[in-house]
Design a protein around this motif. Structure first.
Motif, short mmCIF file in Angstrom:
data_model
loop_
_atom_site.label_atom_id
_atom_site.label_comp_id
_atom_site.label_asym_id
_atom_site.label_seq_id
_atom_site.Cartn_x
_atom_site.Cartn_y
_atom_site.Cartn_z
N LYS A 182 0.87 -1.27 0.01
CA LYS A 182 -0.05 -0.10 -0.02
C LYS A 182 1.02 1.45 0.08
CE LYS A 182 -4.01 -2.16 2.54
NZ LYS A 182 -3.39 -3.41 2.76
N PRO A 183 0.44 2.45 -0.55
CA PRO A 183 1.23 3.57 -0.51
C PRO A 183 1.78 3.82 1.07
CG PRO A 183 -0.63 3.97 -1.92
CD PRO A 183 -1.06 2.38 -1.30
N GLY A 184 3.18 4.05 0.98
CA GLY A 184 3.59 4.41 2.29
C GLY A 184 4.25 3.31 3.01
N GLU A 185 3.64 1.91 2.73
CA GLU A 185 4.29 0.64 3.06
C GLU A 185 5.55 0.06 2.33
OE1 GLU A 185 2.22 -3.71 3.93
OE2 GLU A 185 1.46 -2.42 2.40
N LEU A 186 6.49 -0.26 3.06
CA LEU A 186 7.85 -0.50 2.26
C LEU A 186 8.44 -2.06 2.89
CD1 LEU A 186 9.73 2.78 2.99
CD2 LEU A 186 8.70 1.97 0.93
N PRO A 187 8.50 -2.73 1.69
CA PRO A 187 9.20 -4.19 2.49
C PRO A 187 10.39 -3.96 3.20
CG PRO A 187 9.94 -3.34 0.01
CD PRO A 187 9.04 -2.54 0.26
N GLY A 188 10.54 -4.93 3.90
CA GLY A 188 11.78 -4.98 4.90
C GLY A 188 12.77 -5.77 4.46
N PRO A 189 13.73 -5.87 5.42
CA PRO A 189 15.07 -6.54 5.09
C PRO A 189 14.97 -7.99 4.78
CG PRO A 189 15.28 -5.69 7.20
CD PRO A 189 14.03 -5.21 6.49
N GLU A 190 13.87 -8.45 5.59
CA GLU A 190 13.66 -9.94 5.46
C GLU A 190 13.43 -10.49 4.19
OE1 GLU A 190 9.75 -7.94 5.80
OE2 GLU A 190 11.46 -7.79 7.04
N VAL A 191 12.93 -9.76 3.35
CA VAL A 191 12.42 -9.92 1.83
C VAL A 191 13.50 -10.14 0.97
CG1 VAL A 191 9.88 -9.76 2.20
CG2 VAL A 191 11.44 -7.84 1.23
#
Length: 164
Positions: free
Chosen positions: A79-88
């Motif tokens: 969603k806008p403003g949501e970012l993937p984290g280092p775990e991916v």
């Protein structure tokens, strides 16, 4: 040394992947990612193609038998403003694979003529637009979603010094 974004650019039509285009594309992607708060190292794959190439991709991937200006294929449903984290991140590279974009350079030239601005501006706009799609933005409605995406596009282009 900190990892940086990896942005491979390929072209399947002659004469479009000049140094200026590639430098601009990479600068736009890095600026857009920074503007959206994506500080982790990412991979964004870019294909520069023509109308027939993008039409074939559109037909195969979306069942739409028409050329378009840009296609975006996000790796994640954000969603806008949501970012993937280092775990991916890919364990082999340490990079987060954000997704792919394909740009019709024929559409870039035609739309630049239609909107009476330089091809450089049109290319920067389409790359910005695609990065925002990779990060969960959409413009399916003619209301708030589209307005929010357009505002982010203009803010990012403004950071790049690229005006209408």
């Amino acid at each position: 040394m900190a990892k940086t974004h990896y942005i491979p650019i390929t072209a399947d039509v002659p004469g479009v992947s000049g140094k200026e285009n590639c430098a601009l594309i990479r600068r736009v992607i890095r600026t857009a990612l920074e503007a959206e708060g994506m500080a982790l190292p990412c991979e964004v794959d870019v294909l520069l193609t023509g109308d027939s190439g993008i039409q074939a991709i559109n037909r195969e991937m979306r069942n739409v038998d028409a050329a378009t200006d840009v296609l975006s294929f996000p790796e994640f449903e954000l969603k806008p403003g949501e970012l993937p984290g280092p775990e991916v991140a890919d364990p082999a590279t340490g990079l987060i694979p954000l997704g792919d974009m394909a740009i019709s350079m024929e559409h870039v030239a035609a739309q630049a003529r239609d909107y009476n601005h330089p091809k450089r501006r049109e290319l920067a706009y389409l790359v910005t637009h695609s990065v925002l799609h990779l990060l969960g933005y959409d413009h399916l409605d003619e209301g708030p979603q589209k307005a929010r995406m357009r505002a982010r596009e203009e803010a990012i282009l403004g950071k790049l010094g690229i005006e209408r």
